[in-house]
Design a protein around this motif. Structure first.
Motif, short mmCIF file in Angstrom:
data_model
loop_
_atom_site.label_atom_id
_atom_site.label_comp_id
_atom_site.label_asym_id
_atom_site.label_seq_id
_atom_site.Cartn_x
_atom_site.Cartn_y
_atom_site.Cartn_z
N TYR A 98 -10.43 -8.36 72.48
CA TYR A 98 -9.56 -9.41 72.96
C TYR A 98 -9.68 -10.63 72.05
O TYR A 98 -10.78 -11.07 71.73
CB TYR A 98 -9.96 -9.78 74.40
N LYS A 99 -8.52 -11.12 71.60
CA LYS A 99 -8.53 -12.32 70.75
C LYS A 99 -8.15 -13.51 71.64
O LYS A 99 -7.05 -13.52 72.22
CB LYS A 99 -7.50 -12.15 69.63
N ASP A 100 -9.04 -14.49 71.79
CA ASP A 100 -8.71 -15.62 72.67
C ASP A 100 -7.87 -16.68 71.93
O ASP A 100 -7.56 -16.51 70.74
CB ASP A 100 -9.98 -16.20 73.33
N ASN A 101 -7.52 -17.74 72.65
CA ASN A 101 -6.61 -18.73 72.05
C ASN A 101 -7.20 -19.45 70.84
O ASN A 101 -6.48 -20.04 70.04
CB ASN A 101 -6.21 -19.78 73.10
N ASP A 102 -8.52 -19.42 70.72
CA ASP A 102 -9.16 -20.03 69.54
C ASP A 102 -9.45 -19.00 68.46
O ASP A 102 -10.28 -19.23 67.57
CB ASP A 102 -10.48 -20.72 69.95
N ASN A 103 -8.81 -17.84 68.59
CA ASN A 103 -9.00 -16.74 67.63
C ASN A 103 -10.41 -16.16 67.60
O ASN A 103 -10.84 -15.57 66.61
CB ASN A 103 -8.62 -17.16 66.20
N ASN A 104 -11.15 -16.35 68.69
CA ASN A 104 -12.44 -15.66 68.80
C ASN A 104 -12.18 -14.22 69.20
O ASN A 104 -11.25 -13.93 69.97
CB ASN A 104 -13.31 -16.31 69.88
#
Ligand code: GN1
Ligand code: MG
Length: 357
Positions: A98-104
């Motif tokens: 899963y890529k979160d909104n901060d690109n983690n």
């Protein structure tokens, strides 16, 4: 500190249901890891992948799923192999991470409970570790190397790492000028770099699937038996003696790689013998003569490589490995140096033991 975003991330993997309790794990040097406990259910391992170390995280996760599926299939078709494979889970939209909104980048796997083995019984630990690494090599030996991505090119190119270190040897770097003695001692082992090059360049070692990080803390134990080799991030095509050497580097050290009392660091030849014996019991018939002949030198080569890597990171200002105090990487370098010095005295014995078993 546990990021508050964790609950949102967990909701992206629908396998997790119910109230969760999150515990941060701190033993890895690269990724951030959290144990997710759920009441009356099994636990999960949630990890945030360090994308500066693993910019090819997409390929990395493709490798992880491919290898894991292969191992599961093989475990089903061959009975009586003592090995637990940690399953990875896809997200609700069927992705490997899963890529979160901060690109983690976050990924989730099964958490395998591990009880601490009897550390006094070093021989059993080493023998069990040899068995589990050999089992991993056996389980992956029929995966085509061209189906697995090389996610960190040159990961074990000691020559590249050596050249990088040389480029940092400058008299205006105070970290270097205050630790010149370490560098001078590393220099004394330069011949091992050529030794590695000879093995590497001659193409005499067959390309295989290699774990690339089979250190003791990546081996799980239950009732004093090794049950799993975890941390598949660095699985890539490579050379088996690299894994053999890396496991010995970590296991046959009488102290931990983070030990601060250097006096405690020594090479333990008995653990080496116990490890090698059980490794060869499973893998000898799969090794070619070049691989067999290279096994004994690789613990020295990989200890030197790790020494170069820790010392390089110290000179660069601790940008790669997580550190807990100012001279942590320098101290880690000292541990590897002492180990390498101690191991060198045993090389002939190591070589003879491999050839006799
Ligand atoms: C790193 O993050 P961790 O602990 O799994 C490193 C290994 C080193 C190891 C030394 C991608 O592994 O290569 O051998 O530290 N991983 C990477 O403890 O560089
Ligand atoms: Mg690792």
């Amino acid at each position: 500190m546990i990021p508050s975003i964790i609950n949102i991330i967990i909701s992206r993997f629908d396998i997790i249901k119910g109230d969760v309790d999150v515990v941060e794990l701190t033993s890895g040097l690269i990724n951030n890891s959290y144990k997710i406990n759920i009441s009356n259910s099994k636990s999960f391992l949630l990890q945030k992948i360090n994308t500066s170390v693993f910019p090819e995280y997409d390929k990395l996760m493709t490798n992880v799923f491919k290898v894991s599926e292969h191992i599961n299939k093989k475990l089903k078709s061959i009975k009586n192999i003592e090995y637990i494979n940690a399953d990875f889970y896809t997200t609700i939209d069927d992705r490997y991470y899963y890529k979160d909104n901060d690109n983690n980048i976050w990924r989730l796997s099964e958490f395998i409970e591990n009880d601490s083995p009897d550390w006094e019984d070093k021989k059993t630990i080493a023998s069990e570790a040899g068995k589990i690494l050999a089992t991993f090599h056996f389980l992956t030996n029929d995966i085509h190397t061209n189906s697995i991505y090389e996610t960190i090119p040159g990961f074990h190119s000691i020559k590249l790492r050596w050249n990088k270190l040389l480029s940092l040897i400058k008299d205006n770097n105070s970290r270097y000028t205050e630790s010149k003695n370490i560098f001078n001692k590393i220099r004394g082992f330069e011949h091992l770099i050529n030794e590695f090059d000879d093995n590497f360049n001659s193409n005499s070692l067959p390309l295989r699937i290699v774990h690339n990080d089979p250190k003791l803390s990546n081996i799980l134990f239950r009732n004093n038996r090794a049950i799993s080799l975890i941390d598949p991030d660095t699985i890539m095509p490579g050379y088996l003696p690299i894994d053999f050497g890396d496991a010995i580097r970590s296991l046959c050290n009488t102290a931990d790689e983070n030990e601060t009392n250097i006096e405690k660091v020594r090479f333990d030849i008995d653990s080496f013998k116990a490890f090698s014996k059980s490794y060869l019991e499973i893998m000898k018939s799969f090794l070619n003569s070049k691989e067999l002949a290279s096994l004994a030198i690789f613990p020295l080569i990989i200890s030197l490589e790790q020494l170069i890597r820790f010392y390089t990171d110290y000179l660069e200002g601790d940008i790669y490995y997580q550190t807990n105090y100012l001279k942590h990487n320098l101290n880690r370098s000292r541990v590897q140096l002492k180990l390498l010095e101690s191991m060198s005295a045993y090389f002939e014995q190591m070589q003879a033991f491999i050839m006799e078993n």
